[in-house]
Design an enzyme around this catalytic site. Structure first.
Site, PDB file in Angstrom:
ATOM      1  CE  LYS A 182      46.924  63.402  64.235  1.00  0.00           C
ATOM      2  NZ  LYS A 182      46.147  62.181  64.083  1.00  0.00           N
ATOM      3  CG  ASP A 211      41.039  64.705  64.313  1.00  0.00           C
ATOM      4  OD1 ASP A 211      40.269  65.306  63.507  1.00  0.00           O
ATOM      5  OD2 ASP A 211      40.697  64.434  65.471  1.00  0.00           O
TER       6      ASP A 211
END
Ligand code: SF4
Length: 221
Positions: free
Chosen positions: A128, A147
């Site tokens: 991420k 997210d």
């Protein structure tokens, strides 16, 4: 990661949602404050379990004291902890920040690397975070940042059924043109923070409502 083939119906719906989101949030962007890849990497590490607003309050002091990876690599942990404490999990984050900086200096001559593989080898950096750095600091669309907002809004829109962020990412990569991966993530984050909020989405003011399978307005009819 390999991209799976899109279904026509889902792609059409995804395109429709994406166009609406662009109209609604034309200025969607990364809300962390940064001037270069090093600063964005520090800010992204600090953003775990913390709001961007709070991160942006502590980073000016962090970047004033430690302007480069080289200075941060030589920092004393208690000094960094004092600065980043308001972002929570400050001991772990300090360890990641200093470890990341030391690896950037030792393995990359002080410059943040611009590949998924090299970024993920840095302490405290997962897929991420690497996607955030590549998409925003380097303009490289290697994946879609997933997210909590991206995951939640994607599921509500029916773009994925997955809970695992990596599987959500694969579904979104299948639906969105590659040159829009980073921007699409910002669109969903903006939407998730402002309208499709976690507790009670504001479906009555959402322009996606007429086709969103989770719309409280549609479900009430
Ligand atoms: S209609 Fe409601 S659930 Fe669907 S995206 Fe909009 S705010 Fe979220």
């Amino acid at each position: 990661m390999s991209v799976r083939r899109p279904s026509r119906r889902k792609r059409e719906l995804s395109d429709w949602f994406r166009e609406r989101l662009k109209q609604l949030h034309p200025d969607a962007h990364c809300e962390l404050t940064y001037r270069n890849a090093y600063e964005l990497l520090c800010a992204t590490i600090l953003s775990a379990q913390c709001t961007d607003v709070r991160v942006n309050l502590v980073t000016p002091e962090l970047f004033r004291k430690y302007a480069t990876a080289l200075t941060l690599a030589r920092a004393r942990a208690p000094d960094v902890e004092l600065i980043v404490r308001p972002t929570g999990f400050f001991r772990n984050k300090t360890r990641s920040l200093i470890g990341m900086a030391q690896a950037v200096v030792a393995d990359h001559g002080g410059d943040v690397p611009a590949t998924m593989e090299a970024l993920q080898r840095l302490p405290g950096v997962g897929r991420k975070t690497a996607n955030v750095i590549l998409g925003n600091a380097f303009g490289i669309n290697e994946g879609v940042t997933v997210d909590t907002h991206v995951g939640r809004v994607s599921r509500r829109l029916g773009l994925t059924r997955e809970a695992d962020p990596v599987k959500v990412e694969l579904d979104l990569m299948e639906l969105v043109p590659r040159d829009e991966w980073a921007f699409f993530s910002h669109l969903l984050i903006f939407h998730g923070r402002r309208i499709c909020v976690a507790r009670r989405p504001r479906c009555e003011e959402c322009p996606l409502s007429e086709r969103c399978p989770s719309s409280l307005v549609r479900l009430a009819k």
